[in-house]
Write a protein that holds these residues in place. Structure first.
Motif, PDB file in Angstrom:
ATOM      1  N   LEU A 113      17.136 -15.468  -0.543  1.00  0.00           N
ATOM      2  CA  LEU A 113      15.901 -15.711  -0.394  1.00  0.00           C
ATOM      3  C   LEU A 113      15.307 -14.983  -1.368  1.00  0.00           C
ATOM      4  N   SER A 114      15.914 -14.681  -2.185  1.00  0.00           N
ATOM      5  CA  SER A 114      15.083 -13.723  -3.024  1.00  0.00           C
ATOM      6  C   SER A 114      14.486 -13.864  -3.600  1.00  0.00           C
ATOM      7  N   ASP A 115      13.611 -15.096  -3.690  1.00  0.00           N
ATOM      8  CA  ASP A 115      12.363 -15.195  -4.079  1.00  0.00           C
ATOM      9  C   ASP A 115      10.931 -14.851  -2.980  1.00  0.00           C
ATOM     10  N   HIS A 116      11.794 -13.934  -1.868  1.00  0.00           N
ATOM     11  CA  HIS A 116      10.630 -13.900  -0.752  1.00  0.00           C
ATOM     12  C   HIS A 116      10.664 -12.484  -0.567  1.00  0.00           C
ATOM     13  N   VAL A 117      10.138 -11.522   0.571  1.00  0.00           N
ATOM     14  CA  VAL A 117       9.614 -10.676   0.462  1.00  0.00           C
ATOM     15  C   VAL A 117      10.157 -10.487   2.274  1.00  0.00           C
ATOM     16  N   ILE A 118      10.677  -9.557   2.639  1.00  0.00           N
ATOM     17  CA  ILE A 118      10.836  -8.983   4.153  1.00  0.00           C
ATOM     18  C   ILE A 118       9.237  -8.468   4.747  1.00  0.00           C
ATOM     19  N   MET A 119       9.920  -9.575   5.360  1.00  0.00           N
ATOM     20  CA  MET A 119       7.636  -9.397   5.869  1.00  0.00           C
ATOM     21  C   MET A 119       6.962  -8.143   6.420  1.00  0.00           C
ATOM     22  N   ARG A 120       8.208  -7.015   6.494  1.00  0.00           N
ATOM     23  CA  ARG A 120       8.433  -5.806   7.020  1.00  0.00           C
ATOM     24  C   ARG A 120       7.146  -4.784   6.364  1.00  0.00           C
ATOM     25  N   ARG A 121       7.927  -4.909   4.834  1.00  0.00           N
ATOM     26  CA  ARG A 121       7.133  -4.372   3.380  1.00  0.00           C
ATOM     27  C   ARG A 121       6.446  -5.260   3.307  1.00  0.00           C
ATOM     28  N   GLY A 122       5.932  -6.365   3.532  1.00  0.00           N
ATOM     29  CA  GLY A 122       4.499  -7.181   2.721  1.00  0.00           C
ATOM     30  C   GLY A 122       3.797  -7.033   3.719  1.00  0.00           C
ATOM     31  N   LEU A 123       3.489  -7.054   4.717  1.00  0.00           N
ATOM     32  CA  LEU A 123       3.113  -6.405   6.093  1.00  0.00           C
ATOM     33  C   LEU A 123       2.366  -4.622   5.191  1.00  0.00           C
ATOM     34  N   SER A 124       2.979  -3.600   5.055  1.00  0.00           N
ATOM     35  CA  SER A 124       3.487  -2.657   5.076  1.00  0.00           C
ATOM     36  C   SER A 124       2.107  -2.066   3.562  1.00  0.00           C
ATOM     37  N   GLU A 125       2.331  -3.096   2.679  1.00  0.00           N
ATOM     38  CA  GLU A 125       1.481  -3.390   1.426  1.00  0.00           C
ATOM     39  C   GLU A 125       0.341  -3.806   1.117  1.00  0.00           C
ATOM     40  N   ASN A 127      -0.192  -7.118   2.237  1.00  0.00           N
ATOM     41  CA  ASN A 127      -0.373  -8.339   2.448  1.00  0.00           C
ATOM     42  C   ASN A 127      -0.714  -9.145   3.335  1.00  0.00           C
ATOM     43  N   ARG A 128      -0.998 -10.606   3.223  1.00  0.00           N
ATOM     44  CA  ARG A 128      -1.406 -11.540   4.688  1.00  0.00           C
ATOM     45  C   ARG A 128      -0.391 -12.753   4.289  1.00  0.00           C
ATOM     46  N   TYR A 129      -0.118 -13.237   5.186  1.00  0.00           N
ATOM     47  CA  TYR A 129       0.575 -14.366   5.123  1.00  0.00           C
ATOM     48  C   TYR A 129      -0.102 -15.800   6.352  1.00  0.00           C
ATOM     49  N   PRO A 130      -0.966 -16.495   5.661  1.00  0.00           N
ATOM     50  CA  PRO A 130      -1.443 -17.065   6.272  1.00  0.00           C
ATOM     51  C   PRO A 130      -0.714 -18.506   7.285  1.00  0.00           C
ATOM     52  N   LEU A 131       0.055 -19.185   6.633  1.00  0.00           N
ATOM     53  CA  LEU A 131       1.144 -19.792   7.432  1.00  0.00           C
ATOM     54  C   LEU A 131       2.296 -19.456   8.657  1.00  0.00           C
ATOM     55  N   PHE A 132       1.928 -18.053   8.301  1.00  0.00           N
ATOM     56  CA  PHE A 132       3.612 -17.249   9.174  1.00  0.00           C
ATOM     57  C   PHE A 132       3.225 -17.471  10.864  1.00  0.00           C
ATOM     58  N   ALA A 133       1.851 -17.823  11.695  1.00  0.00           N
ATOM     59  CA  ALA A 133       1.793 -18.083  12.728  1.00  0.00           C
ATOM     60  C   ALA A 133       2.091 -19.138  13.283  1.00  0.00           C
ATOM     61  N   GLY A 134       1.841 -20.124  12.445  1.00  0.00           N
ATOM     62  CA  GLY A 134       1.996 -21.614  12.815  1.00  0.00           C
ATOM     63  C   GLY A 134       3.643 -21.871  12.572  1.00  0.00           C
ATOM     64  N   HIS A 135       4.854 -21.094  11.049  1.00  0.00           N
ATOM     65  CA  HIS A 135       5.748 -21.250  11.524  1.00  0.00           C
ATOM     66  C   HIS A 135       6.364 -20.567  12.531  1.00  0.00           C
ATOM     67  N   ILE A 136       6.441 -19.635  12.887  1.00  0.00           N
ATOM     68  CA  ILE A 136       6.900 -18.492  14.185  1.00  0.00           C
ATOM     69  C   ILE A 136       6.606 -19.179  14.981  1.00  0.00           C
ATOM     70  N   GLU A 280     -11.671   2.216   5.300  1.00  0.00           N
ATOM     71  CA  GLU A 280     -11.926   2.121   6.584  1.00  0.00           C
ATOM     72  C   GLU A 280     -12.310   0.812   6.565  1.00  0.00           C
ATOM     73  N   ALA A 281     -13.271   0.704   6.202  1.00  0.00           N
ATOM     74  CA  ALA A 281     -13.755  -1.215   6.233  1.00  0.00           C
ATOM     75  C   ALA A 281     -12.227  -2.010   5.719  1.00  0.00           C
ATOM     76  N   ALA A 282     -11.395  -1.223   5.179  1.00  0.00           N
ATOM     77  CA  ALA A 282     -10.337  -2.584   4.112  1.00  0.00           C
ATOM     78  C   ALA A 282      -9.128  -2.285   5.926  1.00  0.00           C
ATOM     79  N   ARG A 283      -9.383  -1.555   5.811  1.00  0.00           N
ATOM     80  CA  ARG A 283      -8.055  -1.085   7.520  1.00  0.00           C
ATOM     81  C   ARG A 283      -8.565  -1.920   8.487  1.00  0.00           C
ATOM     82  N   VAL A 284     -10.119  -2.070   8.924  1.00  0.00           N
ATOM     83  CA  VAL A 284     -10.360  -2.874  10.458  1.00  0.00           C
ATOM     84  C   VAL A 284     -10.206  -3.480   9.653  1.00  0.00           C
ATOM     85  N   ASP A 285     -10.125  -4.739   8.781  1.00  0.00           N
ATOM     86  CA  ASP A 285     -10.315  -6.174   8.411  1.00  0.00           C
ATOM     87  C   ASP A 285      -8.674  -5.928   8.431  1.00  0.00           C
ATOM     88  N   PHE A 286      -7.896  -5.467   8.434  1.00  0.00           N
ATOM     89  CA  PHE A 286      -6.629  -6.195   7.482  1.00  0.00           C
ATOM     90  C   PHE A 286      -5.584  -5.968   9.667  1.00  0.00           C
TER      91      PHE A 286
END
Ligand code: SR1
Ligand code: MG
Length: 403
Positions: A113-125, A127-136, A280-286
Motif C-alpha cells: 500500500l505504498s501509494d497510501h500514507v499512514i493516517m497518523r502521519r497524514g493528520l500530523s502534517e 492533511n484531510r481525508y474526506p472519505l475516511f469517516a464513511g469508509h471506517i 491559530e485560525a488554521a489550527r482551530v479549523d483543523f
C-alpha cells in the motif's frame, strides 16, 4: 525453508521469488525492511522492471519494541492473516489483499500500500481525508455486526471465539491500557513536565472504578471479532481510499473498543495540533475538522449498523422493539470510556504516538499531553452517562477551548 527463524533480507527475496503468480523467475527484486511498528519485521519487495511490489510481514517471537525479554506467541501471525481475510470478505477494498500465509514462518504476504500514507502521519502534517469517516464507519459496522451474535450463525460464532483466542496480545492491552497508567509501573514513561497530571491518575479512585469496569468489559464481553488495535497507525489513507491493516490484536471483545480506538486517535491528533499548527485560525479549523470526523465516524457506524440489524439480524428475540436502541446506547457508552482509556495510555504508558512525541519542545509537548489527558480522563469518568456522540464532542471542545 519451513522451520521458524527470522528471515534475512536475502532469504526474504528468495522466498518472494518462489511465490506463485507474483514475480517472473528472473525478476530483479529489491528488498527493504521497513517495519517501524512495535512487534514485527516488514519486508518491502519490489520488481525493478515491472515496479510490482508486495509486503511480507513476519512476526518475531517477542515484542520488538521491548526486546527478547518480552516473549510473544507467533500465533498472532495466523490471527492477523485470518482476520485480514475475514475483513476483506466483509469489506472488500478496505483492507489489503492477502496473497499467502506461511504458518511455519509466521509470515503473511500481502498487497503493498505504498501509494497510501499512514493516517497518523497524514493528520500530523495537517492533511484531510474526506472519505475516511464513511469508509471506517462502514468498516466498523460491517465487521462488528457480521461477526456478532446479531449477524452470524451463533454456533459458528462460538467457534470463532475459539479460533481468535489471543491471550498474549490481549494481555498487552490489559496491562498497557487498563492497568499501568493508573499505577507506578516500570512500563510507564512520560514527559517529566506532566508529573503532577500522571500522579493524579494514580490516586483518583473514582477514575479507577471506571477503568475497572472498562477492563472487565475488555476481559469478558465477547461481542464481536475486534480488530483490537485500530489506531491511526493501523490505517493507510489517500483522499479517496482507506485500508485497515495490522489486526494482530484481533479477538472477541466489546464493540466500543474498536470504535473508541478510532475516536481516541483523532482526539490525540486534535491535542497534538496545539503544538503543531502555530497559526491559530488554521489550527482551530483543523481541530473542528477532526471533531466533525469523530461525529461522522459514529453517525456512519450507527446508521449502517442499524440498517444491517433491520435487514440481516439472525436473532428473533433481538428484533424486539426497543432492544436495538438499548444495545446501541451501550455501545456508545463503551465507546466513550474506551476512547478515554486509549488516550490516557498514549501519554503516560509504554507506547506513545508520534503525533505528540514529534513535538520537539518539551513545554509545548506538555500542553498537548495535558489536553489529551484532560479529554481522556473526562471521557472515562462520564462514559457511563453519555447519551449522544455530541457529548463526547462537547467534552473535547470544552477541554480544547473550542466551545
Ligand atoms: C508492546 S506493543 C505496544 C503497543 O503497540 C501496539 O500497536 C499496541 O497498541 C500495543 O499496545
Ligand atoms: Mg500494529
Amino acid at each position: 525453508m519451513s522451520q521458524y527463524h527470522a528471515l534475512t533480507l536475502e532469504e526474504a527475496v528468495a522466498y518472494a521469488r518462489e511465490l506463485p503468480n507474483l514475480f517472473a523467475p528472473d525478476a530483479e527484486l529489491s528488498v527493504r525492511e521497513i517495519g517501524d511498528g512495535n512487534l514485527n519485521l516488514v519486508f518491502h519487495i519490489q520488481d525493478a522492471t515491472s515496479q510490482k511490489s508486495i509486503i511480507m510481514k513476519q512476526a518475531v517471537p517477542y515484542a520488538k519494541v521491548v526486546g527478547e525479554s518480552w516473549p510473544l506467541s507467533l500465533e498472532r501471525a495466523r490471527i492477523e492473516s485470518e482476520a485480514l481475510q475475514l475483513h476483506e470478505s466483509l469489506c472488500p477494498g478496505l483492507v489489503p489483499h492477502v496473497f499467502a500465509y506461511d504458518h511455519d514462518l509466521a509470515l503473511t504476504v500481502m498487497e503493498d500500500l505504498s501509494d497510501h500514507v499512514i493516517m497518523r502521519r497524514g493528520l500530523s502534517e495537517g492533511n484531510r481525508y474526506p472519505l475516511f469517516a464513511g469508509h471506517i464507519g462502514e468498516f466498523l459496522a460491517r465487521t462488528l455486526f457480521f461477526t456478532s451474535d446479531l449477524g452470524m450463525d451463533q454456533q459458528q460464532k462460538k467457534e470463532n471465539v475459539r479460533r481468535f483466542i489471543n491471550p498474549d496480545l490481549c494481555k498487552i492491552t490489559e496491562d498497557l491500557i487498563f492497568d499501568d497508567p493508573y499505577t507506578d509501573s516500570p512500563n510507564n514513561s512520560y514527559n517529566p513536565l506532566i508529573e503532577d497530571a500522571a500522579e493524579s491518575l494514580r490516586t483518583d479512585t473514582a477514575l479507577h472504578l471506571e477503568v475497572a469496569l472498562l477492563r472487565e468489559a475488555f476481559l469478558t464481553h465477547a461481542e464481536s471479532l475486534l480488530h483490537g488495535d485500530l489506531h491511526t497507525g493501523s490505517i493507510f489513507v489517500t483522499e479517496e481510499s482507506t485500508k485497515v491493516i495490522d489486526p494482530e490484536f484481533a479477538y472477541y471483545g466489546p464493540m466500543g473498543f474498536d470504535i473508541g480506538a478510532v475516536l481516541a486517535n483523532l482526539l490525540l491528533n486534535l491535542a497534538a495540533q496545539t503544538g503543531r499548527m502555530p497559526d491559530e485560525a488554521a489550527r482551530v479549523d483543523f481541530q473542528r475538522y477532526l471533531l466533525g470526523t469523530v461525529r461522522d465516524v459514529w453517525d456512519v457506524f450507527e446508521t449502517t449498523f442499524t440498517k444491517l440489524w433491520e435487514e440481516h439480524c439472525v436473532d428473533r428475540i433481538a428484533r424486539t422493539p426497543g432492544y436495538r436502541e438499548v444495545y446501541l446506547k451501550k455501545v456508545l457508552r463503551d465507546t466513550a470510556g474506551f476512547t478515554g482509556a486509549k488516550m490516557v495510555r498514549r501519554i503516560v504508558g509504554l507506547a506513545h504516538v508520534s503525533d505528540i512525541e514529534g513535538i520537539e519542545d518539551p513545554e509545548v509537548r506538555a500542553r498537548a499531553e495535558r489536553l489529551a489527558l484532560a479529554i481522556g480522563r473526562a471521557l472515562i469518568l462520564k462514559g457511563r452517562q453519555v447519551e449522544s456522540i455530541e457529548e463526547i464532542i462537547a467534552t473535547a471542545e470544552q477541554a480544547a477551548g473550542l466551545a
